[in-house]
Motif scaffolding. Structure first.
Motif, mmCIF file in Angstrom:
data_model
loop_
_atom_site.group_PDB
_atom_site.id
_atom_site.type_symbol
_atom_site.label_atom_id
_atom_site.label_comp_id
_atom_site.label_asym_id
_atom_site.label_seq_id
_atom_site.Cartn_x
_atom_site.Cartn_y
_atom_site.Cartn_z
ATOM 1 N N SER A 295 0.258 -4.802 13.432
ATOM 2 C CA SER A 295 1.367 -5.684 13.058
ATOM 3 C C SER A 295 1.625 -5.541 11.561
ATOM 4 C CB SER A 295 1.014 -7.143 13.370
ATOM 5 O OG SER A 295 0.152 -7.662 12.366
ATOM 6 N N PRO A 296 2.768 -6.020 11.066
ATOM 7 C CA PRO A 296 3.014 -5.958 9.626
ATOM 8 C C PRO A 296 1.993 -6.753 8.812
ATOM 9 C CG PRO A 296 5.078 -6.296 10.806
ATOM 10 C CD PRO A 296 3.973 -6.451 11.813
ATOM 11 N N GLU A 297 1.253 -7.652 9.461
ATOM 12 C CA GLU A 297 0.281 -8.496 8.750
ATOM 13 C C GLU A 297 -1.142 -7.938 8.806
ATOM 14 O OE1 GLU A 297 3.903 -10.378 9.544
ATOM 15 O OE2 GLU A 297 2.459 -9.854 11.119
ATOM 16 N N ASP A 298 -1.314 -6.696 9.261
ATOM 17 C CA ASP A 298 -2.654 -6.103 9.345
ATOM 18 C C ASP A 298 -3.127 -5.596 7.989
ATOM 19 O OD1 ASP A 298 -2.484 -6.574 12.039
ATOM 20 O OD2 ASP A 298 -3.262 -4.608 12.595
ATOM 21 N N VAL A 299 -4.455 -5.538 7.832
ATOM 22 C CA VAL A 299 -5.055 -4.981 6.623
ATOM 23 C C VAL A 299 -5.017 -3.459 6.674
ATOM 24 C CG1 VAL A 299 -6.563 -6.929 6.101
ATOM 25 C CG2 VAL A 299 -7.343 -5.147 7.678
ATOM 26 N N GLY A 300 -5.177 -2.840 5.500
ATOM 27 C CA GLY A 300 -5.177 -1.390 5.422
ATOM 28 C C GLY A 300 -6.129 -0.875 4.363
ATOM 29 N N LEU A 301 -6.247 0.458 4.329
ATOM 30 C CA LEU A 301 -7.026 1.131 3.288
ATOM 31 C C LEU A 301 -6.356 2.453 2.922
ATOM 32 C CD1 LEU A 301 -10.912 0.835 3.733
ATOM 33 C CD2 LEU A 301 -9.579 0.578 1.630
ATOM 34 N N TRP A 302 -5.028 2.406 2.796
ATOM 35 C CA TRP A 302 -4.315 3.622 2.404
ATOM 36 C C TRP A 302 -3.945 3.602 0.924
ATOM 37 C CZ3 TRP A 302 -1.880 -0.052 5.578
ATOM 38 C CH2 TRP A 302 -0.756 -0.686 5.036
ATOM 39 N N ASP B 164 1.094 -6.677 2.774
ATOM 40 C CA ASP B 164 1.202 -5.261 2.447
ATOM 41 C C ASP B 164 -0.132 -4.536 2.608
ATOM 42 O OD1 ASP B 164 3.925 -5.491 1.832
ATOM 43 O OD2 ASP B 164 3.471 -6.105 -0.224
ATOM 44 N N GLY B 165 -0.876 -4.918 3.636
ATOM 45 C CA GLY B 165 -2.158 -4.287 3.904
ATOM 46 C C GLY B 165 -3.306 -4.780 3.050
ATOM 47 N N VAL B 166 -3.054 -5.696 2.142
ATOM 48 C CA VAL B 166 -4.074 -6.188 1.215
ATOM 49 C C VAL B 166 -4.758 -7.422 1.800
ATOM 50 C CG1 VAL B 166 -4.497 -7.139 -1.093
ATOM 51 C CG2 VAL B 166 -2.823 -5.288 -0.776
ATOM 52 N N PRO B 167 -6.086 -7.422 1.935
ATOM 53 C CA PRO B 167 -6.781 -8.617 2.414
ATOM 54 C C PRO B 167 -6.643 -9.757 1.418
ATOM 55 C CG PRO B 167 -8.363 -7.010 1.595
ATOM 56 C CD PRO B 167 -7.023 -6.330 1.601
ATOM 57 N N GLN B 168 -6.668 -10.971 1.944
ATOM 58 C CA GLN B 168 -6.426 -12.161 1.132
ATOM 59 C C GLN B 168 -7.676 -13.043 1.052
ATOM 60 O OE1 GLN B 168 -3.061 -12.581 -0.244
ATOM 61 N NE2 GLN B 168 -3.226 -10.426 0.360
ATOM 62 N N THR C 113 -3.008 4.269 7.694
ATOM 63 C CA THR C 113 -1.657 4.537 7.203
ATOM 64 C C THR C 113 -0.816 3.283 7.428
ATOM 65 O OG1 THR C 113 -0.681 5.298 9.291
ATOM 66 C CG2 THR C 113 -1.843 6.953 7.965
ATOM 67 N N PRO C 114 0.284 3.121 6.714
ATOM 68 C CA PRO C 114 1.139 1.956 6.968
ATOM 69 C C PRO C 114 1.624 1.894 8.413
ATOM 70 C CG PRO C 114 1.797 3.051 4.930
ATOM 71 C CD PRO C 114 0.786 3.941 5.596
ATOM 72 N N GLU C 115 1.931 3.060 8.991
ATOM 73 C CA GLU C 115 2.450 3.105 10.357
ATOM 74 C C GLU C 115 1.366 2.856 11.394
ATOM 75 O OE1 GLU C 115 2.698 5.669 8.172
ATOM 76 O OE2 GLU C 115 4.687 5.149 7.407
ATOM 77 N N GLY C 116 0.112 2.827 10.956
ATOM 78 C CA GLY C 116 -1.001 2.621 11.872
ATOM 79 C C GLY C 116 -1.369 1.170 12.083
ATOM 80 N N ARG C 117 -0.660 0.260 11.410
ATOM 81 C CA ARG C 117 -0.970 -1.167 11.576
ATOM 82 C C ARG C 117 -0.521 -1.677 12.948
ATOM 83 N NH1 ARG C 117 2.311 -3.507 6.725
ATOM 84 N NH2 ARG C 117 3.549 -1.655 7.274
#
Length: 362
Positions: A67-74, A31-35, A61-65
């Motif tokens: 892949s579904p497994e990418d990190v985010g900062l939204w 869910d965009g969260v680094p592990q 943004t979520p749509e900017g990933r």
């Protein structure tokens, strides 16, 4: 002292050397969260002597990933997960950077770790993608052309992500305007067929990038800002080095501090020949003609080659990717190979320090 191991200052941030870690997607977020993987992956490069470490393409943004497994900062939860990773990098003496990105029409694709290619269907967690025009990347789903309100939301998302990045402790920001992702899609006439103020002329095609740059500098004042360009599409009628030189000048006027010069990625029919240092001349040209600082990338996989790039004035720093994956202590090894006296060998690793290498300061 070899030039590769002299410091470089960007605004108020001094990087201890000029051998840096390129952003490299790990496709391991939830869910965009680094592990925990991201923590180990990035911190090891700091222990290994890197100067600047730029975390992978991080979606605004979520749509900017990609892949579904990418990190985010939204979200703030993503920011809070990044904070201990950044702290680990900084404790080890390296500078922490992050690449802010939106994949545009190349979003919602299968992670390479799955062994599959193409767009992810909605039933498998995929989503509709956006782009400057409704022109698909070869083999991917057709994107929706952004309207003005959608463009405004993306500008705001970059600004919000930059604020979160600074709150997490990142010291340097990079805007991803390369490799066929959204900002690059607006820049190139091969993917941008718009007839409004965001299409047509070079000034119009650069408008989104320049708006994002200004929004980010307003949201994170004083923070060093790098822009990554693909200097050419390697395709007839596409974005080219002349365009890159011009837009780099415009970006520098608006606060960009350094340019990360790569190439390609916009279209599947690109024609290029790779080899050691194959993109260095592109970096050298932007540095020479735009009169801006740059870093070079692209199969610069040994210390002597990296030092030569700097000594010849082609770039101000060198980023590597695969060589850091092969050897997370590439920085320490490169210092030994070049005879550089550095004082940041980890005390725990001193037994492996070659004879004559400088001991860490007390």
């Amino acid at each position: 002292m070899p030039r590769l191991f002299t410091p470089l200052t960007l605004r108020d941030v001094t990087v201890r050397n000029r051998l840096w870690v390129s952003p490299m997607c790990q496709y391991s977020a939830v869910d965009g969260v680094p592990q925990e993987w991201h923590h180990t992956h990035l911190a090891q490069f700091a222990s290994g002597g890197a100067g600047l470490i730029v975390a992978e393409a991080t979606a605004v943004t979520p749509e900017g990933r990609i892949s579904p497994e990418d990190v985010g900062l939204w979200t703030d939860a993503q920011r809070d997960a990044w904070a201990p990773i950044v702290a680990a990098i900084r404790r080890r003496g390296a500078v922490a950077g992050i690449q802010l990105a939106h994949a545009g029409r190349k979003a919602s694709t299968w992670s390479p770790l799955t062994g599959r290619r193409g767009s992810v269907p909605a039933d498998d967690g995929g989503w509709a993608t956006v782009a400057p025009s409704a022109v698909a990347y070869d083999g991917y789903a057709e994107p929706v052309a952004l309207d003005i309100a959608g463009i405004d939301r993306i500008v705001a998302a970059f600004a919000a992500a930059s604020r979160r990045a600074v709150e997490a402790g990142f010291q340097v920001l990079e805007l991803h305007a390369a490799h066929g992702y959204l900002l690059h899609q607006f820049l190139s006439p091969l993917s941008n067929l718009r007839e409004d103020e965001y299409g047509g002329s070079l000034r119009n095609r650069a408008r989104l990038l320049l708006r994002v740059l200004e929004a980010v500098t307003d949201a994170a004042p004083g923070v060093p800002l790098i822009v990554r360009f693909s200097a050419t599409d390697w395709a007839p009628g596409g974005w080219n080095a002349d365009d890159t030189v011009t837009v780099a000048r415009w970006a520098a006027e608006r606060g960009a501090d350094l340019f990360d010069i790569s190439s390609g990625g916009l279209v599947a029919h690109q024609q290029l020949t790779t080899g050691p240092g194959y993109q260095v001349e592109l970096a050298a040209r932007v540095r020479r003609e735009a009169r801006v600082p740059v870093n070079a990338v692209g199969m610069i996989d040994d210390a002597a080659h990296a030092e030569r790039v700097l000594a010849e004035g082609a770039a101000d720093a060198v980023m590597a990717g695969r060589e850091w994956l092969r050897d997370p202590h590439y920085g320490l090894r490169a210092a030994s190979e070049l005879g550089a006296e550095i004082d940041y060998w980890p005390a725990q690793y001193l037994r492996a320090r070659p004879a004559g290498a400088r001991r860490p300061a007390a």
